[in-house]
Structures are given as structure tokens and as C-alpha cells.
Design a protein around this motif. Structure first.
Motif, short mmCIF file in Angstrom:
data_model
loop_
_atom_site.label_atom_id
_atom_site.label_comp_id
_atom_site.label_asym_id
_atom_site.label_seq_id
_atom_site.Cartn_x
_atom_site.Cartn_y
_atom_site.Cartn_z
N UNK A 318 -1.20 40.73 -0.88
CA UNK A 318 -0.16 39.91 -1.50
C UNK A 318 -0.73 38.63 -2.06
N UNK A 319 -0.17 38.20 -3.17
CA UNK A 319 -0.48 36.91 -3.79
C UNK A 319 0.65 35.96 -3.43
N UNK A 320 0.31 34.76 -2.94
CA UNK A 320 1.32 33.78 -2.57
C UNK A 320 0.95 32.41 -3.14
N UNK A 321 1.97 31.70 -3.58
CA UNK A 321 1.78 30.31 -4.01
C UNK A 321 3.07 29.56 -3.72
N UNK A 322 2.94 28.30 -3.33
CA UNK A 322 4.11 27.51 -2.96
C UNK A 322 4.83 26.98 -4.20
N UNK A 323 6.14 27.12 -4.17
CA UNK A 323 6.96 26.61 -5.28
C UNK A 323 6.79 25.11 -5.40
N UNK A 324 6.73 24.43 -4.26
CA UNK A 324 6.61 22.97 -4.27
C UNK A 324 5.33 22.51 -4.96
N UNK A 325 4.24 23.29 -4.80
CA UNK A 325 2.99 22.94 -5.46
C UNK A 325 3.14 23.02 -6.98
N UNK A 326 3.78 24.08 -7.44
CA UNK A 326 3.98 24.24 -8.88
C UNK A 326 4.87 23.13 -9.42
N UNK A 327 5.92 22.79 -8.68
CA UNK A 327 6.83 21.73 -9.13
C UNK A 327 6.09 20.39 -9.22
N UNK A 328 5.22 20.12 -8.27
CA UNK A 328 4.45 18.87 -8.29
C UNK A 328 3.54 18.82 -9.51
N UNK A 329 2.91 19.96 -9.83
CA UNK A 329 2.01 19.99 -10.99
C UNK A 329 2.80 19.83 -12.29
N UNK A 330 4.00 20.43 -12.35
CA UNK A 330 4.84 20.26 -13.53
C UNK A 330 5.23 18.80 -13.68
N UNK A 331 5.58 18.16 -12.58
CA UNK A 331 5.97 16.75 -12.63
C UNK A 331 4.81 15.88 -13.12
N UNK A 332 3.58 16.22 -12.70
CA UNK A 332 2.42 15.45 -13.14
C UNK A 332 2.26 15.53 -14.65
N UNK A 333 2.46 16.72 -15.20
CA UNK A 333 2.36 16.87 -16.64
C UNK A 333 3.46 16.08 -17.34
#
Length: 453
Positions: A318-333
Motif C-alpha cells: 500500500x501507498x500512504x500519504x498524510x492529507x495534512x502534509x499535502x495541505x501544508x505543502x499547498x498552503x506553502x505554495x
């Protein structure tokens, strides 16, 4: 990943540098076309008789309308077809068009040719299912005296995407994205995009080579999308941006060229196994995006076929990634976009990117030349299977500043996702930038009121 060709390669190369009538010269178009021809002959070993090279006076409207379609009609199922064009291009009447040597500035619509009519539709109707298309097109208003090689802002990439996705082995590479210019360089003696395209295809750019051996459809675009804007920024006085665009068959990543000197004999440089994502689960409560992967064991090939025919199945991972991590990266952009807006030094289109080994986020900030309206678009891709360096598309979004409207698109997603679900998770990322624009509008309104008073 598709790794082989089983037939002949045929190519048509067209370059219009000098026009019969009052249309601006396209600098270095002939050099670009001749360099592309040399790559076909020297590296791809395409026989001279299989290549049609039409330069300037040979590239008439009748030649493109009649001869090009004739060449395509003779292709067989096992043939590969390669098309290269350098010249002026624009969008009109619902179709993308290119100019010919005898295009007349007083009647642009009737003296140009539709790419769909002369190229894409004949390819759809032919027996050929392997094609590569390279277009270095320029001039948004070809009857004006432009200072650069312009790519029409209204060029409709959807027409290109629909064509590419209708087959398993098609790719289209364009010199720049919507709203940008395609620049030439006197130092290079070529269009910048074509210069680096040829460099990659000649095996002279290690960044464009996968597994020290192959130039693939994705590795080529990854290289071009980075090197072209980097070169413009670091080595020229050009203030604009140029981000190459590409579309590759969604079900395939394929090899374009095997770098000279590499050999499969006696080499152990192959993938041991491959993971294919079967489905995507968004577990909002546990802050996870999960992709169940079907593991397949390689049979010794350097690149397993992407359709994994004949490969032995192994344990599922399985591939897993945290939603919160993606949201933080989007906010940085989005914060980077706000910082840019504070300075407000426009270059028509500004690109913001962030990526690691699991995701790729790209944002584009665009201001319309005529209306001065601002659009911010953002997309998220997850690097799930490992075979697509750009990632599997999750969603695209667009914020229309003038109408204060955020739209989420999942039509282009590689998975069957619902827009409502995506919007619930990610739309709050836009809150801060939305507030920024609303505040700017309020300030502007107050200033106008003060002026009126």
C-alpha cells in the motif's frame, strides 16, 4: 512501460522561417528542423527516404493539405510516425492552426491549415497507432511585429489532449504553455526549447535519461519542463516565462530512444518488481490517502511492459500519504503566491512548484493581458506507481479572482474521485489567499471612493 518498436519510422519535418508575404520571420526555424532531421538519421537510424523535410517555400498550404495526409495514409500498424513543426501557430474557429509559406496576413483564416484536419484526424483514421508530435509554434498575432517567438495564448491544448488519449502510444510535446512565449536564442542559434530537445534526444542530458539507458516520454518532458525555464532565467535577459507542455497517453509510459552505447546484454540494471495502483481511498478521519498496489514480479526485462502482461503477481502493498502534509505543502505554495502578489511584478504567467518522492504540486498564476483579471490554478499529483515521475493526477483547481469563485476539477483525475469529496478536504487551503484578494478588492474600492469624493 512500452519498450519497443516493430517496424519502420517515418517522419515529416516542417519549418517556415521566412514567409512569402508580410509575416514576421521565425528565427532559427530552419536550424531547428535540420537539427531534428540529423537526430532522426544519426541516432534513430531513420533512412533518408523515410523523412520528408519541407522548409519555407516547400511548406505550402497545398503541400500540407494533400501531401501530409497522403504520407499518413500509407502508414501500417507496425510503423511509427514522427512529426515536427517550427513556425507560427494560433487558434481560430474552434481549431488549432499552423501557418504555411504562402499564408497571407490579409486572410489568415483561409490561408492557414488546421492541425486536426491535416494531422490528427488522418492519424486517427490510419492504421498507425504509434506517433510522436513536436511543435515549436509561435506568434499570437502573426501580422504584428513581435519581438519573440510567440505561442498563441488561446491555443487549445484540450484538442491535443483528446487526440493523445485516444490511443495507447501517442505523445505531443509543445514548446510552451498557454499564455507564454517560445523564445529563440542567438547564442544557441536555435529555439531554446528545440535546442534542449535535441540535446536530450542525442543523449547529452543525463537528467533526461532513465536507468542510464532510456529516454522515455515522461523523462523527456520532466527534463524540458525544468531546463528551459532555468536556462531563460539564468542565461538570458528575457523576463518572460516558458514552461514546455506535453501530453502522453494516459495508459502508457514509453521509450522514445535508447541512448547509444547502452546494451542489455550482461546488464543487471532492471526493475525487480513493479507496483500498479488498483484503487484510491481517502480516509479523512485518519488523515490518510491510501492506494492499494498490485505488486508484480519482473521477468528480467530492463523495463516491464506497463500493461504487465506475463508478469507474476506478488504480495499486495500500500501507498500512504498524510492529507495534512499535502495541505501544508499547498498552503506553502499559496503563501509564495501571496508574497509574489505583494511585489506585483507580472510576467504574464508565474509558476510555483513543490515536489518530493510522493507528490507533485504545481500552481500557475495568470493575468489576462486584456481584462487584467487574475486566475490561480493548482493541481495535485501523487507519485504512486513509481513509473510516472510527474505523478498520477488527483485533482486540478482554479480560483477566479474576479468572480471570487473556486472550482475543483476531477474529470482529469486518474481515479474515480468525487469533486465534493476533494473540495471538502482541500478547499480550506484557499482560505488565506481568498481573503487576501477580497481585502485587496476592498482597499481598491475605498481608494476609488476617495478619488471620486
Amino acid at each position: 512501460m512500452n519498450s519497443g518498436f516493430y517496424g519502420n519510422t517515418f517522419a515529416v519535418i516542417i519549418a517556415v522561417e521566412n514567409y512569402q508575404f508580410r509575416i514576421k520571420t521565425v528565427d532559427y526555424a530552419r536550424n531547428d528542423a535540420i537539427a531534428f532531421q540529423q537526430w532522426l538519421i544519426n541516432n534513430l537510424k531513420v533512412p533518408q527516404e523515410n523523412i520528408k523535410l519541407w522548409l519555407d517555400v516547400d511548406a505550402t498550404k497545398s503541400a500540407l493539405n494533400e501531401e501530409l495526409q497522403y504520407e499518413i495514409s500509407n502508414l501500417t500498424e507496425s510503423d511509427r510516425f514522427i512529426f515536427y513543426y517550427a513556425g507560427h501557430g494560433f487558434y481560430d474557429g474552434g481549431y488549432n492552426k499552423i501557418t504555411t509559406w504562402d499564408t497571407h496576413p490579409n486572410n489568415i483564416q483561409e490561408t492557414t491549415v488546421s492541425l486536426n484536419r491535416i494531422l490528427m484526424e488522418p492519424l486517427r483514421n490510419s492504421r498507425c497507432n504509434q506517433c510522436l508530435i513536436f511543435i515549436d509554434a509561435c506568434a499570437s498575432y502573426i501580422d504584428e511585429q513581435l519581438v519573440s517567438r510567440d505561442f498563441i495564448a488561446d491555443m487549445n491544448t484540450k484538442e491535443f489532449s483528446d487526440f493523445v488519449r485516444s490511443s495507447n502510444y501517442r505523445a505531443m510535446f509543445l514548446s510552451c504553455s498557454r499564455g507564454e512565449k517560445s523564445y529563440g536564442s542567438p547564442e544557441l542559434g536555435h529555439g531554446i526549447w528545440t535546442h534542449f530537445l535535441i540535446k536530450a534526444l542525442n543523449g547529452e542530458a543525463p537528467e533526461a535519461v532513465e536507468r542510464e539507458r532510456f529516454i522515455t516520454s515522461t523523462s523527456l518532458q520532466n527534463y524540458l519542463s525544468k531546463i528551459v525555464p532555468d536556462y531563460i532565467k539564468s542565461s538570458t535577459d528575457i523576463r518572460g516565462t516558458q514552461k514546455p507542455w506535453a501530453e502522453v497517453s494516459s495508459s502508457n509510459t514509453f521509450i522514445i530512444f535508447e541512448v547509444s552505447g547502452a546494451s542489455s546484454e550482461g546488464s543487471n540494471n532492471y526493475i525487480d518488481f513493479i507496483f500498479i495502483p488498483e484503487r484510491l481511498i481517502i480516509d479523512f478521519e485518519n488523515d490518510l490517502i491510501i492506494a492499494h498496489l498490485r505488486g508484480l514480479e519482473n521477468d528480467g526485462r530492463h523495463f516491464p511492459m506497463y500493461d504487465y502482461e506475463g508478469l507474476k503477481e506478488i504480495d499486495v502493498e500500500a501507498y500512504c500519504i498524510r492529507i495534512s502534509k499535502l495541505k501544508n505543502e499547498i498552503r506553502k505554495i499559496l503563501e509564495e503566491i501571496m508574497d509574489f502578489l505583494m511585489e506585483y511584478e507580472w510576467e504574464k504567467e508565474v509558476i510555483f512548484e513543490r515536489s518530493d518522492d510522493k507528490f507533485n504540486i504545481s500552481a500557475f498564476l495568470y493575468e489576462d493581458d486584456k481584462t487584467r483579471e487574475i486566475t490561480v490554478s493548482l493541481g495535485l499529483s501523487l507519485k504512486i506507481s513509481g513509473l510516472h515521475p510527474m505523478g498520477d493526477t488527483i485533482f486540478d483547481s482554479e480560483f477566479d479572482v474576479a468572480n471570487d469563485e473556486l472550482k475543483i476539477y476531477t474529470d482529469s483525475s486518474d481515479y474515480n474521485l468525487k469533486e465534493v469529496e476533494i473540495q471538502e478536504i482541500f478547499s480550506d487551503c484557499w482560505g488565506e489567499i481568498r481573503r487576501y484578494f477580497l481585502l485587496e478588492k476592498e482597499i481598491e474600492k475605498e481608494l476609488l471612493n476617495e478619488i471620486d469624493e
